[in-house]
Design an enzyme around this catalytic site. Structure first.
Site, mmCIF file in Angstrom:
data_model
loop_
_atom_site.group_PDB
_atom_site.id
_atom_site.type_symbol
_atom_site.label_atom_id
_atom_site.label_comp_id
_atom_site.label_asym_id
_atom_site.label_seq_id
_atom_site.Cartn_x
_atom_site.Cartn_y
_atom_site.Cartn_z
ATOM 1 N N LYS A 65 0.818 -1.214 0.000
ATOM 2 C CA LYS A 65 0.000 0.000 0.000
ATOM 3 C C LYS A 65 0.856 1.271 0.000
ATOM 4 O O LYS A 65 0.409 2.325 -0.446
ATOM 5 C CB LYS A 65 -0.920 0.026 1.228
ATOM 6 C CG LYS A 65 -1.807 -1.201 1.419
ATOM 7 C CD LYS A 65 -2.859 -1.325 0.347
ATOM 8 C CE LYS A 65 -4.001 -2.275 0.710
ATOM 9 N NZ LYS A 65 -3.600 -3.690 0.848
HETATM 10 C C1 LIG Z 1 -4.268 -4.802 0.434
HETATM 11 C C2 LIG Z 1 -3.470 -6.045 0.390
HETATM 12 C C3 LIG Z 1 -3.732 -7.053 -0.533
HETATM 13 C C4 LIG Z 1 -4.894 -6.971 -1.504
HETATM 14 O O1 LIG Z 1 -4.730 -5.967 -2.461
HETATM 15 P P1 LIG Z 1 -6.021 -5.423 -3.252
HETATM 16 O O2 LIG Z 1 -5.534 -4.275 -4.035
HETATM 17 O O3 LIG Z 1 -7.001 -5.027 -2.195
HETATM 18 O O4 LIG Z 1 -6.516 -6.550 -4.074
HETATM 19 C C5 LIG Z 1 -2.901 -8.168 -0.545
HETATM 20 N N1 LIG Z 1 -1.881 -8.295 0.326
HETATM 21 C C6 LIG Z 1 -1.614 -7.346 1.244
HETATM 22 C C7 LIG Z 1 -0.493 -7.567 2.188
HETATM 23 C C8 LIG Z 1 -2.383 -6.196 1.308
HETATM 24 O O5 LIG Z 1 -2.105 -5.253 2.213
#
Ligand SMILES: *Cc1c(COP(=O)(O)O)cnc(C)c1O
Length: 492
Positions: A109
């Site tokens: 993120k």
């Molecule tokens: C948010 C997240 C995901 C999923 O990503 P999306 O964009 O919501 O599909 C997978 N792994 C981790 C560690 C995340 O923080």
């Protein structure tokens, strides 16, 4: 190029206004009006992550000047990341692992949420507005901390994060509740991630909330905001170009990306990368026990009426994948009436089925697999034992999906997106590779380090000694009035 709603083709606006808005007033999501963007791979052969980011983000956000994009990019991708490459890539026996967790909060993120505040404040400056932007964010664990870190003390902004009280890891909770900044708030909700997300989406359109906002504009840092989605396209390009440079793949060789998926944001960025000219063979949606997307991509029926599982990969414990709406839009050639009607069915009945034609279009780009928690644990243990590579439970779901895909005879080069540092889920990861019984998550981190020699990210080491600042817990039903009150306090 302008951005329009997935549900009505109206609300046409330039990208910086869509970044401010977050969600469309009709409940739809913003999408680029046309996908005629082509990124010239040859011109980026030797480019750095930041240079690639300038070109890719600039192409999708043409109303920002080149200089504005440059400022945003270099403000985001700097020494906050503990690797100069920003997104390093590690080859392994089955392809390569794209390491997306070298940012300040150790999850992928950060790639989007370090730049979103810059894109947003630049957008506000362009509009010559001086109201406060109130960012409301639902999180399944990682978005929350990354957004809190990105927006802390950014002028003219305030951020409130809502997380499911029992739906995040110890470390994730601690990361959020110890956040710095005078403009941040963290709230636990008695519900799951879908409840939090629905609460935020409802609040954006709620009349009492709107009435409480005076000189305050509500926006979102969830992946429904194109200011988050577009920066995620960059690492598909940077990784591909690096693999070519390192001789792992030939120039223009199609590769498959395997993506641990929850809200469908990360993988949808891969779809946009492919549309913009990246040679992609398949995009593999990897899910945990909450396998609503696996079923959808295999059968065409999306059905969230099923048990919700709390798993060791909590950031993927999601039954309503918001960004799928954007795929439905593009795969149907922009049939907004159809998208609106499917989304209405989803909110009324929890399920919808797409036409066979649309399903085939989706299946021509996407494959889907899932694994349960035992398979996930086994993937962590096996990879560590075999290759001394330590992965977190989300990445492990993708590694398992890739193994299933290979078992069906698929041979092309594949890249697994590694979305979090294993230290964020230290207890569960440790239990996969040892019989140690740590007292708490911090003891687990130390034991994991002793065993593997892998260094603990700075942001996680310091957590143990930081004071806990936030302890509010609310019922889901009180969410809207809570938000209305908060907006009133922020108002002039
Ligand atoms: C948010 C997240 C995901 C999923 O990503 P999306 O964009 O919501 O599909 C997978 N792994 C981790 C560690 C995340 O923080």
């Amino acid at each position: 190029m302008r951005y329009i709603s997935t549900r009505s083709g109206s609300y046409s606006m330039p990208s910086h206004q869509a970044v401010i808005q977050g969600l469309c007033p009709d409940g739809g999501l913003f999408v680029p009006e046309d996908l005629n963007i082509r990124i010239d791979l040859d011109a980026l052969k030797d480019a750095s992550y930041q240079e690639i980011a300038e070109v890719v983000i600039g192409a999708f956000f043409p109303d920002y000047t080149q200089e504005e994009i440059r400022q945003c990019v270099y403000g985001a991708y700097d020494s906050k990341f503990d690797d100069a490459e920003i997104v390093p890539v590690t080859p392994f026996s089955n392809g390569a692992i794209m390491e997306l967790w070298h940012g300040p909060t150790s999850a992928f993120k950060d790639l989007a949420l370090t730049i979103l505040p810059h894109l947003l404040t630049t957008a506000y400056a362009k509009e010559q507005r001086d109201d406060t932007v109130a960012i409301l964010t639902a999180t399944s664990g990682d978005t929350g901390k990354a957004a809190l870190s990105g927006f802390a003390d950014v002028p003219h902004t305030h951020i409130t994060v809502f997380y499911p009280v029992n739906g995040v890891s110890d470390i994730q909770k601690r990361q959020m509740n110890t956040s710095r900044g005078a403009n941040v708030n963290v709230v636990a909700v008695e519900g799951n991630f879908d409840d939090c997300q629905r609460m935020v989406k409802t609040a954006c359109a709620d009349a009492t909330v709107k009435a409480a906002c005076n000189g305050v504009t509500i926006s979102s840092a969830n992946s429904i905001n194109i200011g988050r989605l577009v920066p995620q396209i960059v690492y598909y390009f940077s990784t591909y170009l690096k693999l070519v440079r390192d001789g792992q793949i030939k120039d223009r060789e199609p590769v498959t990306f395997v993506v641990p998926t929850g809200n469908f944001g990360d993988i949808f960025a891969g779809y946009l990368a492919a549309k913009a000219g990246l040679p992609v063979k398949n995009l593999i949606v990897a899910s945990n026990d909450n396998n609503v997307l696996t079923d959808f991509i295999r059968t065409g029926t999306y059905d969230r009426n099923r048990p919700f599982h709390e798993t060791i990969s909590p950031s993927m414990d999601i039954l309503i994948s918001s960004n799928l709406e954007r795929l439905l839009y593009f795969a149907s050639n922009g049939d907004t009436a159809m998208v609106a009607s499917l989304m209405k069915k989803l909110s009324e009945t929890g399920t919808y089925t797409v036409s066979q034609e649309l399903l085939h279009t989706i299946q021509s780009s996407f494959k889907a697999y899932w694994c349960d928690q035992d398979a996930c644990r086994k993937a962590i243990a096996d990879l560590y034992e075999r290759e001394q590579i330590l992965i977190d439970p989300h990445t492990a779901v993708a590694v398992s999906a890739l193994e299933q895909y290979r078992a069906e005879g698929n041979q092309e080069y594949a890249v697994v997106l590694s979305t979090a540092s294993p230290y964020k889920f230290a207890r569960d990861v440790l239990a996969c590779i040892s019989t140690d019984q740590p007292e708490d998550a911090f003891a687990a981190m130390r034991l994991l380090k002793e065993r593997t020699g892998l260094s603990i990210p700075q942001g996680l080491t310091e957590l143990e000694s930081l004071p806990v600042r936030f302890q509010t817990v609310i019922a889901e039903a009180d969410g809207i009035s809570f938000i209305a009150r908060e907006m009133k306090e922020l108002s002039k």
